[in-house]
Motif scaffolding. Structure first.
Motif, PDB file in Angstrom:
ATOM      1  N   ASN A   1      51.292 -56.593   5.706  1.00 39.70           N
ATOM      2  CA  ASN A   1      50.934 -55.909   6.949  1.00 39.70           C
ATOM      3  C   ASN A   1      50.654 -56.904   8.076  1.00 39.70           C
ATOM      4  O   ASN A   1      51.008 -56.661   9.240  1.00 39.70           O
ATOM      5  CB  ASN A   1      49.709 -55.019   6.732  1.00 39.70           C
ATOM      6  CG  ASN A   1      49.998 -53.871   5.795  1.00 39.70           C
ATOM      7  OD1 ASN A   1      51.149 -53.499   5.589  1.00 39.70           O
ATOM      8  ND2 ASN A   1      48.952 -53.308   5.206  1.00 39.70           N
ATOM      9  N   ILE A   2      50.016 -58.020   7.738  1.00 39.33           N
ATOM     10  CA  ILE A   2      49.730 -59.038   8.750  1.00 39.33           C
ATOM     11  C   ILE A   2      51.018 -59.645   9.284  1.00 39.33           C
ATOM     12  O   ILE A   2      51.196 -59.819  10.505  1.00 39.33           O
ATOM     13  CB  ILE A   2      48.823 -60.136   8.162  1.00 39.33           C
ATOM     14  CG1 ILE A   2      47.506 -59.535   7.657  1.00 39.33           C
ATOM     15  CG2 ILE A   2      48.553 -61.210   9.194  1.00 39.33           C
ATOM     16  CD1 ILE A   2      46.685 -58.889   8.724  1.00 39.33           C
ATOM     17  N   LEU A   3      51.949 -59.948   8.392  1.00 37.42           N
ATOM     18  CA  LEU A   3      53.232 -60.514   8.824  1.00 37.42           C
ATOM     19  C   LEU A   3      54.013 -59.507   9.670  1.00 37.42           C
ATOM     20  O   LEU A   3      54.643 -59.883  10.669  1.00 37.42           O
ATOM     21  CB  LEU A   3      54.049 -60.944   7.606  1.00 37.42           C
ATOM     22  CG  LEU A   3      53.524 -62.153   6.832  1.00 37.42           C
ATOM     23  CD1 LEU A   3      54.375 -62.399   5.588  1.00 37.42           C
ATOM     24  CD2 LEU A   3      53.518 -63.403   7.722  1.00 37.42           C
ATOM     25  N   LEU A   4      53.985 -58.246   9.287  1.00 34.49           N
ATOM     26  CA  LEU A   4      54.703 -57.228  10.046  1.00 34.49           C
ATOM     27  C   LEU A   4      54.112 -57.062  11.446  1.00 34.49           C
ATOM     28  O   LEU A   4      54.855 -57.016  12.441  1.00 34.49           O
ATOM     29  CB  LEU A   4      54.651 -55.895   9.296  1.00 34.49           C
ATOM     30  CG  LEU A   4      55.361 -54.709   9.966  1.00 34.49           C
ATOM     31  CD1 LEU A   4      56.841 -55.004  10.144  1.00 34.49           C
ATOM     32  CD2 LEU A   4      55.159 -53.439   9.149  1.00 34.49           C
ATOM     33  N   ALA A   5      52.793 -56.996  11.532  1.00 32.24           N
ATOM     34  CA  ALA A   5      52.146 -56.862  12.841  1.00 32.24           C
ATOM     35  C   ALA A   5      52.398 -58.090  13.707  1.00 32.24           C
ATOM     36  O   ALA A   5      52.634 -57.973  14.921  1.00 32.24           O
ATOM     37  CB  ALA A   5      50.648 -56.637  12.662  1.00 32.24           C
ATOM     38  N   SER A   6      52.366 -59.278  13.101  1.00 31.24           N
ATOM     39  CA  SER A   6      52.620 -60.507  13.857  1.00 31.24           C
ATOM     40  C   SER A   6      54.062 -60.562  14.358  1.00 31.24           C
ATOM     41  O   SER A   6      54.326 -60.973  15.493  1.00 31.24           O
ATOM     42  CB  SER A   6      52.322 -61.729  12.983  1.00 31.24           C
ATOM     43  OG  SER A   6      50.986 -61.717  12.537  1.00 31.24           O
ATOM     44  N   ALA A   7      54.996 -60.119  13.512  1.00 27.97           N
ATOM     45  CA  ALA A   7      56.405 -60.125  13.916  1.00 27.97           C
ATOM     46  C   ALA A   7      56.649 -59.151  15.064  1.00 27.97           C
ATOM     47  O   ALA A   7      57.361 -59.472  16.028  1.00 27.97           O
ATOM     48  CB  ALA A   7      57.290 -59.778  12.719  1.00 27.97           C
ATOM     49  N   VAL A   8      56.047 -57.963  14.985  1.00 28.69           N
ATOM     50  CA  VAL A   8      56.215 -56.993  16.067  1.00 28.69           C
ATOM     51  C   VAL A   8      55.599 -57.513  17.357  1.00 28.69           C
ATOM     52  O   VAL A   8      56.183 -57.386  18.451  1.00 28.69           O
ATOM     53  CB  VAL A   8      55.589 -55.646  15.658  1.00 28.69           C
ATOM     54  CG1 VAL A   8      55.558 -54.678  16.839  1.00 28.69           C
ATOM     55  CG2 VAL A   8      56.358 -55.025  14.503  1.00 28.69           C
ATOM     56  N   TRP A   9      54.415 -58.120  17.274  1.00 29.10           N
ATOM     57  CA  TRP A   9      53.768 -58.693  18.461  1.00 29.10           C
ATOM     58  C   TRP A   9      54.638 -59.768  19.096  1.00 29.10           C
ATOM     59  O   TRP A   9      54.816 -59.790  20.324  1.00 29.10           O
ATOM     60  CB  TRP A   9      52.414 -59.273  18.061  1.00 29.10           C
ATOM     61  CG  TRP A   9      51.804 -60.151  19.123  1.00 29.10           C
ATOM     62  CD1 TRP A   9      51.124 -59.746  20.238  1.00 29.10           C
ATOM     63  CD2 TRP A   9      51.832 -61.580  19.164  1.00 29.10           C
ATOM     64  NE1 TRP A   9      50.732 -60.834  20.971  1.00 29.10           N
ATOM     65  CE2 TRP A   9      51.150 -61.970  20.341  1.00 29.10           C
ATOM     66  CE3 TRP A   9      52.365 -62.560  18.329  1.00 29.10           C
ATOM     67  CZ2 TRP A   9      50.989 -63.307  20.692  1.00 29.10           C
ATOM     68  CZ3 TRP A   9      52.203 -63.888  18.678  1.00 29.10           C
ATOM     69  CH2 TRP A   9      51.523 -64.258  19.841  1.00 29.10           C
ATOM     70  N   TYR A  10      55.201 -60.643  18.288  1.00 27.56           N
ATOM     71  CA  TYR A  10      56.031 -61.716  18.822  1.00 27.56           C
ATOM     72  C   TYR A  10      57.298 -61.161  19.475  1.00 27.56           C
ATOM     73  O   TYR A  10      57.695 -61.591  20.567  1.00 27.56           O
ATOM     74  CB  TYR A  10      56.405 -62.699  17.704  1.00 27.56           C
ATOM     75  CG  TYR A  10      57.275 -63.833  18.182  1.00 27.56           C
ATOM     76  CD1 TYR A  10      56.718 -64.937  18.824  1.00 27.56           C
ATOM     77  CD2 TYR A  10      58.662 -63.790  18.004  1.00 27.56           C
ATOM     78  CE1 TYR A  10      57.514 -65.979  19.270  1.00 27.56           C
ATOM     79  CE2 TYR A  10      59.466 -64.826  18.460  1.00 27.56           C
ATOM     80  CZ  TYR A  10      58.885 -65.909  19.089  1.00 27.56           C
ATOM     81  OH  TYR A  10      59.684 -66.921  19.544  1.00 27.56           O
TER      82      TYR A  10
ATOM     83  N   PHE B   1      64.084 -56.656  22.429  1.00 28.64           N
ATOM     84  CA  PHE B   1      63.363 -55.783  21.499  1.00 28.64           C
ATOM     85  C   PHE B   1      62.664 -54.651  22.255  1.00 28.64           C
ATOM     86  O   PHE B   1      62.738 -53.482  21.861  1.00 28.64           O
ATOM     87  CB  PHE B   1      62.354 -56.610  20.707  1.00 28.64           C
ATOM     88  CG  PHE B   1      61.667 -55.861  19.608  1.00 28.64           C
ATOM     89  CD1 PHE B   1      62.291 -55.657  18.385  1.00 28.64           C
ATOM     90  CD2 PHE B   1      60.381 -55.355  19.785  1.00 28.64           C
ATOM     91  CE1 PHE B   1      61.654 -54.961  17.375  1.00 28.64           C
ATOM     92  CE2 PHE B   1      59.743 -54.668  18.776  1.00 28.64           C
ATOM     93  CZ  PHE B   1      60.386 -54.471  17.572  1.00 28.64           C
ATOM     94  N   TYR B   2      61.999 -54.995  23.345  1.00 31.53           N
ATOM     95  CA  TYR B   2      61.294 -53.969  24.127  1.00 31.53           C
ATOM     96  C   TYR B   2      62.274 -52.984  24.753  1.00 31.53           C
ATOM     97  O   TYR B   2      62.028 -51.772  24.781  1.00 31.53           O
ATOM     98  CB  TYR B   2      60.457 -54.638  25.219  1.00 31.53           C
ATOM     99  CG  TYR B   2      59.801 -53.659  26.149  1.00 31.53           C
ATOM    100  CD1 TYR B   2      58.653 -52.974  25.773  1.00 31.53           C
ATOM    101  CD2 TYR B   2      60.340 -53.409  27.420  1.00 31.53           C
ATOM    102  CE1 TYR B   2      58.051 -52.059  26.625  1.00 31.53           C
ATOM    103  CE2 TYR B   2      59.748 -52.499  28.270  1.00 31.53           C
ATOM    104  CZ  TYR B   2      58.611 -51.831  27.873  1.00 31.53           C
ATOM    105  OH  TYR B   2      58.029 -50.926  28.715  1.00 31.53           O
ATOM    106  N   ARG B   3      63.396 -53.481  25.257  1.00 30.41           N
ATOM    107  CA  ARG B   3      64.380 -52.590  25.877  1.00 30.41           C
ATOM    108  C   ARG B   3      64.993 -51.634  24.866  1.00 30.41           C
ATOM    109  O   ARG B   3      65.297 -50.477  25.198  1.00 30.41           O
ATOM    110  CB  ARG B   3      65.478 -53.432  26.540  1.00 30.41           C
ATOM    111  CG  ARG B   3      64.998 -54.194  27.782  1.00 30.41           C
ATOM    112  CD  ARG B   3      66.120 -55.022  28.373  1.00 30.41           C
ATOM    113  NE  ARG B   3      65.658 -55.764  29.540  1.00 30.41           N
ATOM    114  CZ  ARG B   3      66.425 -56.597  30.241  1.00 30.41           C
ATOM    115  NH1 ARG B   3      67.694 -56.799  29.882  1.00 30.41           N
ATOM    116  NH2 ARG B   3      65.932 -57.225  31.292  1.00 30.41           N
TER     117      ARG B   3
END
Length: 235
Positions: free
Chosen positions: A28-37, A47-49
């Motif tokens: 979960n930490i890796l997933l949240a960090s990847a999404v944040w980055y 990614f945002y677009r």
């Protein structure tokens, strides 16, 4: 991380458990960090677009509401394992687990160096915090067998309501809570809250200003008449 895992942190503090327990789940930490980055540092904001595309946004919003239901039910069951049939504890922990990101937002802002006390969710609740509180109450009553409905049926109906209301608000671009009419009716019934229309207040202000102007003009006219009479007497 405080915002992403605010429910786990807050519920752990309420049950006297280690607030860093969520760090044990490395996936979960890796997933949240990847999404944040990817959201903040992806080249050209690709990614945002992609997720700004409306169908994808609706899909992600629906998935988020599904996980909200899981968090509430898990929080209620976890609280019941510590405090048997303690309604208030079960509601509070289920509420914190499902809407912890919003409830802990002031502390998260303070950590970032941004202090906005007017955004306190306990004083002015947003729609996700309100609907999570209602869900915590419903699942607590069902868990205590005071609500005559099966758990899976309640989960299904509550999740459908969350997804439909969220998708509708996104499609209509409305920030008004679906509970607003009920809140206004209950506030008027129990607390006597009344809203004064802006038109009435505007007319009242206009009339008061008009009357004051008339009063000033009449007093000035009377003062001029007195001056004229005194001048005639002296002549």
């Amino acid at each position: 991380m405080l915002y992403c895992f605010g429910g786990s942190v807050l519920s752990s503090l309420m049950l006297a458990e280690p607030p860093v327990a969520f760090l044990a789940k490395g996936t979960n930490i890796l997933l949240a960090s990847a999404v944040w980055y990817l959201v903040f540092y992806c080249p050209q904001d690709i990614f945002y677009r992609c997720f700004a595309f409306l169908p994808l946004r609706l899909l992600v919003a629906g998935m988020k509401e599904v996980t909200r239901t899981w968090k509430i039910t898990a929080g209620v069951a976890h609280a019941n394992s510590h405090f048997k049939d303690a309604w208030l504890v079960m509601v509070a922990v289920g509420w914190a687990r499902g809407a912890g990101g919003g409830l802990i937002s002031n502390f998260e802002q303070l950590v970032r160096g941004v202090w906005k006390p007017e955004t306190n969710e306990l004083l002015k609740m947003s729609y996700p915090v309100k609907v999570t509180l209602i869900g915590a109450v419903l699942f607590t009553l069902q868990h205590s067998q005071y609500l005559p409905i099966a758990r899976h049926n309640l989960v299904f109906l509550y999740t459908v309501f969350l997804v439909v209301s969220k998708v509708t608000m996104m499609l209509t671009r409305s920030a008004t809570s679906p509970f607003a009419p009920f809140e206004a009716a209950l506030g008027h019934m129990f607390f006597g809250l009344q809203k004064t229309p802006s038109k009435v207040t505007g007319e009242g202000a206009t009339s008061s200003n008009g009357s004051s102007v008339c009063a000033r003009s009449s007093s000035e006219q009377h003062h001029d008449d007195v001056k004229k009479r005194q001048a005639k007497k002296t002549e």
